[in-house]
Motif scaffolding. Sequence first.
Motif, short mmCIF file in Angstrom:
data_model
loop_
_atom_site.label_atom_id
_atom_site.label_comp_id
_atom_site.label_asym_id
_atom_site.label_seq_id
_atom_site.Cartn_x
_atom_site.Cartn_y
_atom_site.Cartn_z
N VAL A 1 0.83 -1.20 0.00
CA VAL A 1 0.00 0.00 0.00
C VAL A 1 0.87 1.26 0.00
O VAL A 1 1.81 1.36 0.79
CB VAL A 1 -0.94 0.01 1.24
N ILE A 2 0.57 2.19 -0.89
CA ILE A 2 1.15 3.52 -0.86
C ILE A 2 0.07 4.43 -0.29
O ILE A 2 -0.97 4.64 -0.93
CB ILE A 2 1.58 4.01 -2.25
N LEU A 3 0.28 4.93 0.90
CA LEU A 3 -0.68 5.81 1.56
C LEU A 3 -0.34 7.25 1.19
O LEU A 3 0.67 7.78 1.64
CB LEU A 3 -0.65 5.60 3.07
N MET B 1 -1.11 16.18 3.24
CA MET B 1 -0.88 17.25 4.21
C MET B 1 -0.44 16.65 5.54
O MET B 1 -1.08 15.75 6.07
CB MET B 1 -2.17 18.06 4.41
N LEU B 2 0.67 17.14 6.07
CA LEU B 2 1.18 16.66 7.35
C LEU B 2 1.29 17.84 8.30
O LEU B 2 1.92 18.84 7.98
CB LEU B 2 2.55 16.00 7.16
N ALA B 3 0.66 17.72 9.44
CA ALA B 3 0.80 18.75 10.49
C ALA B 3 1.24 18.03 11.75
O ALA B 3 2.42 17.89 12.01
CB ALA B 3 -0.52 19.50 10.67
N THR B 4 0.29 17.49 12.50
CA THR B 4 0.64 16.77 13.73
C THR B 4 0.88 15.29 13.49
O THR B 4 1.43 14.61 14.33
CB THR B 4 -0.50 16.90 14.76
N SER C 1 -3.82 12.46 11.47
CA SER C 1 -4.57 11.81 10.38
C SER C 1 -3.80 10.61 9.84
O SER C 1 -4.38 9.55 9.60
CB SER C 1 -4.84 12.80 9.24
N SER C 2 -2.50 10.77 9.66
CA SER C 2 -1.68 9.65 9.16
C SER C 2 -1.73 8.47 10.11
O SER C 2 -1.86 7.32 9.67
CB SER C 2 -0.24 10.09 8.94
N CYS C 3 -1.64 8.72 11.40
CA CYS C 3 -1.71 7.63 12.39
C CYS C 3 -3.07 6.93 12.33
O CYS C 3 -3.13 5.70 12.41
CB CYS C 3 -1.45 8.17 13.79
N THR C 4 -4.13 7.71 12.18
CA THR C 4 -5.47 7.14 12.08
C THR C 4 -5.59 6.29 10.82
O THR C 4 -6.11 5.18 10.84
CB THR C 4 -6.54 8.25 12.09
N GLU C 5 -5.07 6.80 9.70
CA GLU C 5 -5.11 6.06 8.43
C GLU C 5 -4.33 4.75 8.54
O GLU C 5 -4.79 3.70 8.08
CB GLU C 5 -4.53 6.92 7.31
N LEU C 6 -3.17 4.81 9.15
CA LEU C 6 -2.35 3.59 9.33
C LEU C 6 -3.08 2.56 10.17
O LEU C 6 -3.09 1.37 9.85
CB LEU C 6 -1.00 3.95 9.95
N ARG C 7 -3.73 3.03 11.25
CA ARG C 7 -4.49 2.11 12.12
C ARG C 7 -5.62 1.44 11.34
O ARG C 7 -5.85 0.23 11.46
CB ARG C 7 -5.04 2.85 13.33
N ILE C 8 -6.31 2.22 10.50
CA ILE C 8 -7.41 1.67 9.71
C ILE C 8 -6.90 0.60 8.74
O ILE C 8 -7.50 -0.47 8.61
CB ILE C 8 -8.14 2.79 8.94
N LEU C 9 -5.78 0.88 8.08
CA LEU C 9 -5.22 -0.10 7.15
C LEU C 9 -4.82 -1.38 7.88
O LEU C 9 -5.10 -2.49 7.40
CB LEU C 9 -4.02 0.50 6.41
#
Length: 92
Positions: free
Chosen positions: A50-52, A56-59, A62-70
């Motif tokens: 998977v290429i996520l 946009m990266l701030a804190t 969102s990326s952590c949430t997306e990774l958890r969902i995957l």
Amino acid sequence: DSLLESVCDIAPGLRVGKLWIQRNEISSTKEAVHSCSCTKLPKGIGEMDVILCDPMLATGGSSCTELRILVDHGVDPKKIVLANVICRPEGL
């Protein structure tokens, strides 16, 4: 979606899924919230690399949430690459 378009230009024929993540503006912690009704992932994603694409990266919330969902959908964390754009006027 400009990041996704660029990735698809490089590797046409990729199977694309979508996650809808937004920040909870009412909460004092502004945590990332996942809208399950808008999530569309390819069948068999648990077996894929998977290429996520997170444009946009701030804190990183969102990326952590997306990774958890995957991972919750069976994707091996070692098979996930996070593609992101980091820029600022002064440069890094």
